[in-house]
Scaffold this motif. Sequence first.
Motif, short mmCIF file in Angstrom:
data_model
loop_
_atom_site.label_atom_id
_atom_site.label_comp_id
_atom_site.label_asym_id
_atom_site.label_seq_id
_atom_site.Cartn_x
_atom_site.Cartn_y
_atom_site.Cartn_z
N TYR A 1 0.79 -1.26 0.22
CA TYR A 1 0.00 0.08 0.02
C TYR A 1 1.00 1.04 0.12
O TYR A 1 0.28 2.32 -0.64
CB TYR A 1 -0.94 -0.04 1.19
CG TYR A 1 -2.16 -0.58 0.87
CD1 TYR A 1 -3.28 -0.04 0.38
CD2 TYR A 1 -2.48 -1.93 1.44
CE1 TYR A 1 -4.39 -0.63 -0.07
CE2 TYR A 1 -3.85 -2.53 0.91
CZ TYR A 1 -4.73 -1.86 0.58
OH TYR A 1 -5.86 -2.57 0.04
N ALA A 37 1.74 1.67 -3.40
CA ALA A 37 0.73 2.22 -4.27
C ALA A 37 0.69 3.74 -4.13
O ALA A 37 -0.12 4.37 -5.01
CB ALA A 37 -0.60 1.42 -3.93
N LEU A 85 0.52 0.10 -10.63
CA LEU A 85 -0.37 0.09 -9.63
C LEU A 85 -1.44 -1.12 -9.79
O LEU A 85 -1.82 -1.61 -8.72
CB LEU A 85 -1.59 1.38 -9.53
CG LEU A 85 -2.32 1.83 -8.77
CD1 LEU A 85 -1.68 2.04 -7.41
CD2 LEU A 85 -3.06 3.17 -9.31
N LEU A 145 0.54 -4.09 -8.05
CA LEU A 145 0.46 -3.95 -6.63
C LEU A 145 -0.81 -4.53 -5.90
O LEU A 145 -0.89 -5.23 -4.90
CB LEU A 145 0.64 -2.45 -6.14
CG LEU A 145 1.98 -2.21 -6.38
CD1 LEU A 145 2.09 -0.59 -6.12
CD2 LEU A 145 3.04 -2.91 -5.51
#
Length: 473
Positions: free
Chosen positions: A265, A268, A294, A297
């Motif tokens: 995260y 991200a 993105l 992830l």
Amino acid sequence: MDPAKDAAPKGHTRTRSAVKATRPRASTKGPLDAVDVPLTSPLSAQPQQQQQALHHHHHPSPLPRSTTHSPAPPSHPRMIPAPLGPSRSPVPIFVPGPISPLPRSAPHSPAPPRRTLPARPKDFSYLLRPDVYHAVAADNVPAAFRVASAKQPAPDTPIAELLARGQFRAAAAAAAATLTTPGRIAPGDGEAIFGLLYTRLACLMLVDATAVAAQEVKALEDLNSVFYLDEVTGVHLVPWALRVLIVRLQAMGFGDPRRAVMGYYELAREARMRLAEAMASHDNSERELWKERLADLGVRVAGALVEMNDLTGAAQHLASLKEGRESGKLTMAKALLWLHLGDAEAARRVVKAGEMGEKAEKVVAALCDMADGEYGAALARWEELDEQSNDEMIGVNRAVCLLYVGKMQEGKTLLEGLVASSRASHTLLFNLTTMYELCTEKARDLKIKLSETVAAMDESPSGWEKSNADFKL
């Protein structure tokens, strides 16, 4: 006479009001604030009001304090270059002075000029210590690979050549030796250090030494620290691929699987910021790159939840991901995760929404049939795909279907044919040794013979050296 009445007119100071009225309106920036002065616009092109502010407004003077009288302001100022730092471009500033065809030196100032200092090189010497890297034991390597001395590479073999041959254990050792040899790598050469570190960690994972990699990666500590940022540009000094790899390894090394979810995260968040910058600058290539990262992830977060045995959370997370025209790799990863969670319909839905070729769609369809227990239909799909391309993955799945429809001998023969054609992936060897266990009580002898056959291969894309787990020894 009352003194209070006499003091009242003095309180309403007409003199102060007059002083304010005679003072011209000050501009927000003076002529010496070079940061806001256009680089190519002469002062004569400025409005008359700004020129008046130059002559009458009071700003801190660059002249020494001993200067008490200044000449009358000229009609045209003189332009001289400002002091430059190592990374700044020449910015002209304007100071009053008499008109002269020859340039004169700038007046001395009691305060030194501001300079942009170059970024100091980072010291990554803590990654060059020999105690960071552990020896990889060869106890889990079959004897056939340990005695094959002719296959062992020379100590001076380049790492790139070792990787091309599939000799990942030797490549991991060579990367560690290069990092720890004094004088080979400069402590400030982050690009070379992180490149070798990525090779080391990835190769350790390929030779089933992930636990060793998880211990070695602790030396990097917190990659979100400002230490790993460039002091001038703010760009992270560690390559993106290595940062993604480190997230999972550090979670394993510190024994905290939740750390992987938080790490993904964090990446991200940065990816969203870079994506916004790329969209603002209309950089299509960067935009697509960060969109891909993105989305990747998001899939990795689902994989981390699966490793935590949080299958419900993984399914909810996968369902929350936006389904769009993604690359075939990401679409396949999503479909496989859904199959791992037991939802074949979701896998089919992901395939329809993604950008996958006809072959990939047929592969997922065959896998969905296998997940639903329709091995006969799946076998027909695998046979059709096998006619179109000679792929190891297709052959292995076809052999598995043959096993489940009661044709185990045909499946074993098929897998042995793949090994004879220099195929030796972990999945292939594991399935073949499983069939040996189902076919005969002398499976161990067949496994040892299989290991000798694989050890005699020159090279393999999936890695030459194998572990005992590949042969179920």
